[in-house]
Design a protein around this motif. Structure first.
Motif, PDB file in Angstrom:
ATOM      1  N   THR A  33       2.923  -3.456 -84.995  1.00  0.00           N
ATOM      2  CA  THR A  33       2.862  -2.105 -84.427  1.00  0.00           C
ATOM      3  C   THR A  33       1.564  -1.409 -84.819  1.00  0.00           C
ATOM      4  O   THR A  33       0.906  -0.772 -83.986  1.00  0.00           O
ATOM      5  N   ALA A  34       1.188  -1.534 -86.101  1.00  0.00           N
ATOM      6  CA  ALA A  34      -0.066  -0.928 -86.566  1.00  0.00           C
ATOM      7  C   ALA A  34      -1.265  -1.555 -85.848  1.00  0.00           C
ATOM      8  O   ALA A  34      -2.210  -0.855 -85.465  1.00  0.00           O
ATOM      9  N   LEU A  35      -1.227  -2.871 -85.639  1.00  0.00           N
ATOM     10  CA  LEU A  35      -2.305  -3.537 -84.907  1.00  0.00           C
ATOM     11  C   LEU A  35      -2.364  -3.064 -83.457  1.00  0.00           C
ATOM     12  O   LEU A  35      -3.456  -2.875 -82.900  1.00  0.00           O
ATOM     13  N   ALA A  36      -1.191  -2.877 -82.846  1.00  0.00           N
ATOM     14  CA  ALA A  36      -1.145  -2.404 -81.459  1.00  0.00           C
ATOM     15  C   ALA A  36      -1.750  -1.009 -81.344  1.00  0.00           C
ATOM     16  O   ALA A  36      -2.518  -0.725 -80.408  1.00  0.00           O
ATOM     17  N   LEU A  37      -1.423  -0.124 -82.288  1.00  0.00           N
ATOM     18  CA  LEU A  37      -1.981   1.231 -82.264  1.00  0.00           C
ATOM     19  C   LEU A  37      -3.490   1.205 -82.483  1.00  0.00           C
ATOM     20  O   LEU A  37      -4.247   1.934 -81.824  1.00  0.00           O
ATOM     21  N   GLY A  38      -3.935   0.350 -83.410  1.00  0.00           N
ATOM     22  CA  GLY A  38      -5.367   0.209 -83.629  1.00  0.00           C
ATOM     23  C   GLY A  38      -6.068  -0.368 -82.415  1.00  0.00           C
ATOM     24  O   GLY A  38      -7.154   0.081 -82.025  1.00  0.00           O
ATOM     25  N   GLY A  39      -5.444  -1.375 -81.791  1.00  0.00           N
ATOM     26  CA  GLY A  39      -6.018  -1.963 -80.588  1.00  0.00           C
ATOM     27  C   GLY A  39      -6.092  -0.983 -79.436  1.00  0.00           C
ATOM     28  O   GLY A  39      -7.017  -1.023 -78.617  1.00  0.00           O
ATOM     29  N   PHE A  40      -5.103  -0.090 -79.356  1.00  0.00           N
ATOM     30  CA  PHE A  40      -5.109   0.961 -78.332  1.00  0.00           C
ATOM     31  C   PHE A  40      -6.353   1.828 -78.464  1.00  0.00           C
ATOM     32  O   PHE A  40      -7.017   2.149 -77.468  1.00  0.00           O
ATOM     33  N   CYS A  41      -6.683   2.182 -79.694  1.00  0.00           N
ATOM     34  CA  CYS A  41      -7.892   2.984 -79.937  1.00  0.00           C
ATOM     35  C   CYS A  41      -9.146   2.183 -79.621  1.00  0.00           C
ATOM     36  O   CYS A  41     -10.117   2.715 -79.058  1.00  0.00           O
ATOM     37  N   LEU A  42      -9.143   0.892 -79.969  1.00  0.00           N
ATOM     38  CA  LEU A  42     -10.300   0.039 -79.686  1.00  0.00           C
ATOM     39  C   LEU A  42     -10.581  -0.012 -78.192  1.00  0.00           C
ATOM     40  O   LEU A  42     -11.731   0.137 -77.748  1.00  0.00           O
ATOM     41  N   VAL A  43      -9.534  -0.216 -77.397  1.00  0.00           N
ATOM     42  CA  VAL A  43      -9.704  -0.291 -75.939  1.00  0.00           C
ATOM     43  C   VAL A  43     -10.208   1.046 -75.390  1.00  0.00           C
ATOM     44  O   VAL A  43     -11.085   1.089 -74.523  1.00  0.00           O
ATOM     45  N   CYS A 100      -9.012  -0.105 -68.591  1.00  0.00           N
ATOM     46  CA  CYS A 100      -8.373  -0.117 -69.916  1.00  0.00           C
ATOM     47  C   CYS A 100      -6.941  -0.649 -69.856  1.00  0.00           C
ATOM     48  O   CYS A 100      -6.506  -1.374 -70.763  1.00  0.00           O
ATOM     49  N   TRP A 101      -6.213  -0.304 -68.803  1.00  0.00           N
ATOM     50  CA  TRP A 101      -4.829  -0.767 -68.721  1.00  0.00           C
ATOM     51  C   TRP A 101      -4.763  -2.284 -68.588  1.00  0.00           C
ATOM     52  O   TRP A 101      -3.870  -2.929 -69.164  1.00  0.00           O
ATOM     53  N   LEU A 102      -5.731  -2.868 -67.894  1.00  0.00           N
ATOM     54  CA  LEU A 102      -5.754  -4.313 -67.710  1.00  0.00           C
ATOM     55  C   LEU A 102      -6.104  -5.020 -69.012  1.00  0.00           C
ATOM     56  O   LEU A 102      -5.522  -6.060 -69.352  1.00  0.00           O
ATOM     57  N   ARG A 103      -7.020  -4.449 -69.767  1.00  0.00           N
ATOM     58  CA  ARG A 103      -7.390  -5.030 -71.068  1.00  0.00           C
ATOM     59  C   ARG A 103      -6.235  -4.928 -72.055  1.00  0.00           C
ATOM     60  O   ARG A 103      -5.993  -5.849 -72.841  1.00  0.00           O
ATOM     61  N   THR A 104      -5.503  -3.816 -72.023  1.00  0.00           N
ATOM     62  CA  THR A 104      -4.337  -3.664 -72.910  1.00  0.00           C
ATOM     63  C   THR A 104      -3.243  -4.653 -72.538  1.00  0.00           C
ATOM     64  O   THR A 104      -2.622  -5.269 -73.409  1.00  0.00           O
ATOM     65  N   LEU A 105      -3.015  -4.813 -71.244  1.00  0.00           N
ATOM     66  CA  LEU A 105      -2.034  -5.794 -70.782  1.00  0.00           C
ATOM     67  C   LEU A 105      -2.420  -7.196 -71.228  1.00  0.00           C
ATOM     68  O   LEU A 105      -1.566  -7.987 -71.662  1.00  0.00           O
ATOM     69  N   ALA A 106      -3.703  -7.514 -71.152  1.00  0.00           N
ATOM     70  CA  ALA A 106      -4.175  -8.839 -71.550  1.00  0.00           C
ATOM     71  C   ALA A 106      -3.962  -9.102 -73.034  1.00  0.00           C
ATOM     72  O   ALA A 106      -3.678 -10.237 -73.443  1.00  0.00           O
ATOM     73  N   ALA A 107      -4.088  -8.061 -73.848  1.00  0.00           N
ATOM     74  CA  ALA A 107      -3.931  -8.231 -75.295  1.00  0.00           C
ATOM     75  C   ALA A 107      -2.472  -8.342 -75.725  1.00  0.00           C
ATOM     76  O   ALA A 107      -2.176  -8.908 -76.788  1.00  0.00           O
ATOM     77  N   ALA A 108      -1.554  -7.817 -74.903  1.00  0.00           N
ATOM     78  CA  ALA A 108      -0.143  -7.757 -75.293  1.00  0.00           C
ATOM     79  C   ALA A 108       0.466  -9.119 -75.615  1.00  0.00           C
ATOM     80  O   ALA A 108       1.073  -9.299 -76.688  1.00  0.00           O
ATOM     81  N   PRO A 109       0.359 -10.144 -74.735  1.00  0.00           N
ATOM     82  CA  PRO A 109       0.966 -11.437 -75.073  1.00  0.00           C
ATOM     83  C   PRO A 109       0.346 -12.092 -76.305  1.00  0.00           C
ATOM     84  O   PRO A 109       1.047 -12.754 -77.077  1.00  0.00           O
ATOM     85  N   VAL A 110      -0.967 -11.896 -76.488  1.00  0.00           N
ATOM     86  CA  VAL A 110      -1.643 -12.482 -77.650  1.00  0.00           C
ATOM     87  C   VAL A 110      -1.095 -11.875 -78.934  1.00  0.00           C
ATOM     88  O   VAL A 110      -0.799 -12.579 -79.913  1.00  0.00           O
ATOM     89  N   LEU A 111      -0.949 -10.557 -78.943  1.00  0.00           N
ATOM     90  CA  LEU A 111      -0.417  -9.871 -80.118  1.00  0.00           C
ATOM     91  C   LEU A 111       1.009 -10.307 -80.423  1.00  0.00           C
ATOM     92  O   LEU A 111       1.352 -10.607 -81.571  1.00  0.00           O
ATOM     93  N   MET A 112       1.846 -10.381 -79.392  1.00  0.00           N
ATOM     94  CA  MET A 112       3.251 -10.717 -79.600  1.00  0.00           C
ATOM     95  C   MET A 112       3.459 -12.183 -79.949  1.00  0.00           C
ATOM     96  O   MET A 112       4.493 -12.546 -80.513  1.00  0.00           O
ATOM     97  N   THR A 113       2.487 -13.032 -79.644  1.00  0.00           N
ATOM     98  CA  THR A 113       2.603 -14.442 -80.022  1.00  0.00           C
ATOM     99  C   THR A 113       2.646 -14.602 -81.535  1.00  0.00           C
ATOM    100  O   THR A 113       3.252 -15.547 -82.050  1.00  0.00           O
ATOM    101  N   ALA A 114       2.018 -13.680 -82.265  1.00  0.00           N
ATOM    102  CA  ALA A 114       2.075 -13.734 -83.728  1.00  0.00           C
ATOM    103  C   ALA A 114       3.511 -13.687 -84.225  1.00  0.00           C
ATOM    104  O   ALA A 114       3.850 -14.269 -85.258  1.00  0.00           O
ATOM    105  N   CYS A 115       4.372 -13.002 -83.474  1.00  0.00           N
ATOM    106  CA  CYS A 115       5.772 -12.894 -83.855  1.00  0.00           C
ATOM    107  C   CYS A 115       6.481 -14.249 -83.783  1.00  0.00           C
ATOM    108  O   CYS A 115       7.424 -14.505 -84.525  1.00  0.00           O
ATOM    109  N   THR A 116       6.018 -15.136 -82.884  1.00  0.00           N
ATOM    110  CA  THR A 116       6.666 -16.437 -82.729  1.00  0.00           C
ATOM    111  C   THR A 116       6.452 -17.338 -83.943  1.00  0.00           C
ATOM    112  O   THR A 116       7.155 -18.328 -84.099  1.00  0.00           O
ATOM    113  N   LEU A 117       5.482 -16.991 -84.789  1.00  0.00           N
ATOM    114  CA  LEU A 117       5.247 -17.790 -85.993  1.00  0.00           C
ATOM    115  C   LEU A 117       6.271 -17.505 -87.074  1.00  0.00           C
ATOM    116  O   LEU A 117       6.463 -18.312 -87.988  1.00  0.00           O
TER     117      LEU A 117
END
Length: 391
Positions: free
Chosen positions: A159-169, A334-351
């Motif tokens: 969640t913290a990474l997602a919020l930080g990534g939101f600011c980055l985008v 920006c919305w397309l870049r955020t969408l693109a990052a979403a699956p990559v971020l959530m893949t960390a959860c699969t580990l």
């Protein structure tokens, strides 16, 4: 599309090979994988040019579901009660100082909330007017509060990474080196603040009484007395960020048990197993209460063998390549870049968990839907570039 369909069919075949011919014991799991890989992954590639039109509809539906769950969870926590909704199983509320919902473990609840958070971020960037953006941004607050209630370190970190990534985008809307430097600094700052707030700040705001006394299974009187003796200034909500980090909160023993099962049953590498058999590994080999192996990749290896593992790896690799092209595309919104990052971020959860990939629930379906959307939009851009070159 064919890989997704193949994964769905191969899961069915593995269950039949391993004795469940009529899906008497693993019907829900097989259906869940079929919906995630066979339908969710393939939907947007099949829709083609209509993908961009229908994508916001699916994002909004899931985002509203996550927001409703977060709002009810916050209310249940602040009112110190368990809430039972009509036509549902299980309650929503705090049990043993962690958020449970519909019999779902806090880690699974947190995964769902994170997917909802990312959906709201995409919708916020996609909104054209400020009065459309504000509700999307406000929706992030109860979701972040609910994430803190899960006390899941993996969930809170993502969640913290997602919020930080939101600011980055947002900061790197114009692709220039100074903006990327500023964006990375903003991301680091927001990540640190969000991590501290959810790990320490919010827990300090919460009551340090004994909400687990309201659990569905009431603890023994001795346990109640023990909880009551806890000093009021000791916040049981707080959890050390580094405690048990060496074993990933005792996950390594479960992973070793799964590997040991493969050594004892080498044919599993080819024909897989059933969900019911794999779910019993932690209990049978370690005496642990878990019903999964806390790793989606090991889980799919046990349930679908090497063929299933290769198909899932192909899906995620294709998604990562598409995500990289969309995220670093110079003229992408920006919305397309955020969408693109979403699956990559959530893949960390699969580990660390089986979701959102092979747990056969709604998080898997939404995750594979996002993967399919990213792939479909990447294909569209590739076709547009090809047409421009030909012209």
């Amino acid at each position: 599309i064919w890989i997704g369909m193949g994964m769905a069919v191969w899961t069915l075949v593995c269950n039949m090979i391993n004795g469940d011919w009529y899906l008497q014991f693993n019907l829900r799991y097989v259906y869940g994988i079929a919906l995630a890989f066979g339908l969710g992954l393939c939907l947007f590639p099949v829709l083609g040019e209509k993908s961009e039109k229908w994508l916001p509809v699916f994002l909004l539906i899931f985002a509203l579901y996550a927001l409703a769950l977060a709002a009810i969870s916050c209310y249940a926590c602040l009112r110190d009660r368990l809430i039972q909704l009509p036509f549902t199983e299980g309650t929503i509320g705090i049990t043993a100082y962690r958020l449970y919902a519909f019999h779902k473990h806090p880690n699974e609840v947190g995964c769902l909330l994170n997917l909802g958070l990312l959906c709201w971020m995409v919708l916020a960037f996609r909104a054209l007017r400020w009065w459309q953006k504000i509700p999307c941004l406000l929706a992030l607050l109860p979701i972040c509060f609910a994430v803190a209630l899960t006390v899941s370190r993996t969930t809170i970190t993502l969640t913290a990474l997602a919020l930080g990534g939101f600011c980055l985008v947002a900061v790197t809307k114009k692709a220039s080196l100074p903006r990327w430097i500023a964006g990375l600094l903003a991301m680091a700052l927001v990540f640190a603040v969000a991590l501290w707030t959810m790990m320490t700040g919010i827990p300090q705001m919460l009551p340090s009484g004994a909400p687990q006394a309201q659990a569905e299974q009431q603890p023994a009187p001795a346990q109640v007395e023990q909880v009551a003796e806890v000093p009021r200034d000791q916040h049981l909500w707080q959890r050390s960020y580094t405690d048990g980090i060496g074993t990933f909160s005792m996950r390594t023993d479960i992973w070793k048990a799964g590997i040991q099962y493969l050594k004892e049953n080498p044919m599993t590498l080819l024909t897989g197993s059933t969900d019911g058999d794999v779910a019993r590994i932690p209990g049978r080999m370690l005496g642990r209460p878990e019903y999964h192996l806390h790793n989606a990749w090991l889980e799919v290896l046990l349930q679908a063998g090497i063929p299933g593992l290769l198909m899932m790896a192909a899906v995620f690799l294709r998604t990562f390549f598409a995500s990289a092209r969309l995220f670093f595309g110079r003229h992408n919104a920006c919305w397309l870049r955020t969408l693109a990052a979403a699956p990559v971020l959530m893949t960390a959860c699969t580990l660390m968990e089986t979701y959102p990939a092979v747990s056969a629930n709604v998080t898997d379906m939404m995750m594979l839907l996002l993967c399919g959307a990213v792939i479909a939009l990447d294909i569209q851009q590739a076709q547009q570039r090809k047409l421009q070159i030909e012209v």
